[in-house]
Design an enzyme around this catalytic site. Sequence first.
Site, PDB file in Angstrom:
ATOM      1  N   ARG A  67       3.829  -5.859  -4.040  1.00 47.57           N
ATOM      2  CA  ARG A  67       5.051  -5.691  -4.921  1.00 47.57           C
ATOM      3  C   ARG A  67       5.574  -3.963  -4.764  1.00 47.57           C
ATOM      4  O   ARG A  67       6.391  -3.575  -3.591  1.00 47.57           O
ATOM      5  CB  ARG A  67       4.841  -5.884  -6.353  1.00 47.57           C
ATOM      6  CG  ARG A  67       5.523  -6.929  -6.439  1.00 47.57           C
ATOM      7  CD  ARG A  67       3.821  -7.559  -7.904  1.00 47.57           C
ATOM      8  NE  ARG A  67       3.251  -7.863  -7.667  1.00 47.57           N
ATOM      9  CZ  ARG A  67       2.587  -8.459  -6.816  1.00 47.57           C
ATOM     10  NH1 ARG A  67       2.606  -9.288  -6.752  1.00 47.57           N
ATOM     11  NH2 ARG A  67       0.883  -8.686  -6.472  1.00 47.57           N
ATOM     12  N   THR A  68       4.556  -3.192  -4.693  1.00 51.37           N
ATOM     13  CA  THR A  68       5.001  -2.009  -4.841  1.00 51.37           C
ATOM     14  C   THR A  68       5.363  -1.481  -3.843  1.00 51.37           C
ATOM     15  O   THR A  68       6.241  -0.770  -3.421  1.00 51.37           O
ATOM     16  CB  THR A  68       4.188  -0.730  -5.515  1.00 51.37           C
ATOM     17  OG1 THR A  68       3.270  -1.925  -6.886  1.00 51.37           O
ATOM     18  CG2 THR A  68       4.396   0.223  -5.710  1.00 51.37           C
ATOM     19  N   LYS A  97     -11.616  10.038   9.013  1.00 48.20           N
ATOM     20  CA  LYS A  97     -11.890  11.294   9.567  1.00 48.20           C
ATOM     21  C   LYS A  97     -12.449  11.699   8.686  1.00 48.20           C
ATOM     22  O   LYS A  97     -13.076  12.490   8.994  1.00 48.20           O
ATOM     23  CB  LYS A  97     -11.489  11.377  10.749  1.00 48.20           C
ATOM     24  CG  LYS A  97     -11.079  10.493  11.287  1.00 48.20           C
ATOM     25  CD  LYS A  97     -10.137  11.089  12.707  1.00 48.20           C
ATOM     26  CE  LYS A  97      -9.304   9.858  12.741  1.00 48.20           C
ATOM     27  NZ  LYS A  97      -7.778  10.239  14.054  1.00 48.20           N
ATOM     28  N   ARG A 119       0.327   5.636  -2.772  1.00 52.16           N
ATOM     29  CA  ARG A 119      -0.799   5.166  -3.877  1.00 52.16           C
ATOM     30  C   ARG A 119      -2.055   5.266  -3.041  1.00 52.16           C
ATOM     31  O   ARG A 119      -2.706   5.129  -2.219  1.00 52.16           O
ATOM     32  CB  ARG A 119      -0.827   3.667  -3.878  1.00 52.16           C
ATOM     33  CG  ARG A 119      -1.867   2.594  -4.506  1.00 52.16           C
ATOM     34  CD  ARG A 119      -2.406   1.637  -5.120  1.00 52.16           C
ATOM     35  NE  ARG A 119      -0.696   1.169  -5.680  1.00 52.16           N
ATOM     36  CZ  ARG A 119      -0.832  -0.194  -6.061  1.00 52.16           C
ATOM     37  NH1 ARG A 119      -1.090  -1.338  -5.459  1.00 52.16           N
ATOM     38  NH2 ARG A 119       0.363  -0.445  -7.138  1.00 52.16           N
ATOM     39  N   HIS A 147       1.309   4.314 -13.184  1.00 50.66           N
ATOM     40  CA  HIS A 147       2.255   3.379 -12.913  1.00 50.66           C
ATOM     41  C   HIS A 147       2.985   3.758 -12.599  1.00 50.66           C
ATOM     42  O   HIS A 147       3.561   2.675 -13.361  1.00 50.66           O
ATOM     43  CB  HIS A 147       1.426   2.236 -12.066  1.00 50.66           C
ATOM     44  CG  HIS A 147       2.077   1.848 -11.445  1.00 50.66           C
ATOM     45  ND1 HIS A 147       2.335   1.948 -10.327  1.00 50.66           N
ATOM     46  CD2 HIS A 147       1.841  -0.199 -10.034  1.00 50.66           C
ATOM     47  CE1 HIS A 147       3.259   0.871  -9.446  1.00 50.66           C
ATOM     48  NE2 HIS A 147       1.733  -0.066  -9.324  1.00 50.66           N
TER      49      HIS A 147
HETATM   50  N1   CP Z   1       2.454  -4.527  -9.654  1.00 54.65           N
HETATM   51  C1   CP Z   1       1.288  -3.460  -8.773  1.00 54.65           C
HETATM   52  O1   CP Z   1       1.893  -2.421  -8.642  1.00 54.65           O
HETATM   53  O2   CP Z   1       1.891  -4.406  -7.844  1.00 54.65           O
HETATM   54  P1   CP Z   1       1.129  -4.262  -6.527  1.00 54.65           P
HETATM   55  O3   CP Z   1      -0.397  -3.714  -6.463  1.00 54.65           O
HETATM   56  O4   CP Z   1       1.169  -5.494  -5.696  1.00 54.65           O
HETATM   57  O5   CP Z   1       1.801  -3.457  -5.959  1.00 54.65           O
END
Ligand code: CP
Length: 320
Positions: A67-68, A97, A119, A147
């Site tokens: 999603r993100t 590396k 991320r 998040h």
């Molecule tokens: N909700 C969420 O962060 O989904 P993903 O891990 O698929 O990005």
Amino acid sequence: MVISLNKDKKVRHIIKSQQFEVGFLQSLFHRVAQIKKQFENGAGRVILRQRLSNKLLINLFYEASTRTRLSFAAAAYHLGMNVMGTENAREFSSAIKGETLEDSIKVLCHYCPDAIVIRHHEEGSVAKAAEISNVSIINAGDGKGQHPTQALLDLYTVWERLKTLNNLKILVGGDLAYGRTVRSLVYLLSKFQGTEFIFCAPEVLRMQPDIKDHLDEHSIPYVEVFENISKVIPLADVVYWTRIQKERIEANLDLDQITKEFTIDMNTMALMKPFSILMHPLPRVHEITTDVDSDIRAAYFEQAGNGMYVRMALLEWILT
Ligand code: CP
């Protein structure tokens, strides 16, 4: 008229939920609603495609995401941006590396992107990247830290469905020890009047002390429940359920048993208020049975869809 959110034109980073004030959230959500409406027709989409044309977004994902990563890419596309990046950067970038995140960011800044979405598996890493970056950094999840863009889309979904963010009783359940989405969401919801929390999790996965300290400091009521979700489900206006984060938990816990005890099915739904909503950041594994999906109160796929519109409004905020 387009609502302008970035009045002082600073380099803006999105790192944690605490950075957002209620006034900003209200403006943001009105802009998201405006974008959603504009998106309904072809002419509106054409106008949106010109908003951020010739700007560049880099997606740098060291942990898995559907999603993100893809909603940021879609949001950028629909605003006319170019997108590049890497998934599984732990393996497919020079991280393998031994390159640090900070060194990678210093290099990427030389390629003149307008924003970098990160991320990463280490809590606090994205904030460190922002300290040395001269372009906008967006936290797309840092370990078990936060998040924030997920929390913004969660909150937008509550606002859209329930038409208010005040005086809500929120039941947050599942894995509260490792779930970064719930941590960010609690920080955001605790800014609104009359919020009360019920934390429902196996004791080993209970809400962490830093969040409870924050609630105590702001005199926000909460209770903790470690079993028997059926007792607390009828009390909630919003039920926010989460996956047990197997990838972050020690191997000796019986996770299958825990998941079984903390599963929402049609029997659980029968106990929920008629005008409440059931949310989940997804991915869902077994903790909500699939027959629940057709219940009108199940908002989780709509919630995921809102992610793209919320991220469009956020990209506009940091880049115009
Ligand atoms: N909700 C969420 O962060 O989904 P993903 O891990 O698929 O990005």
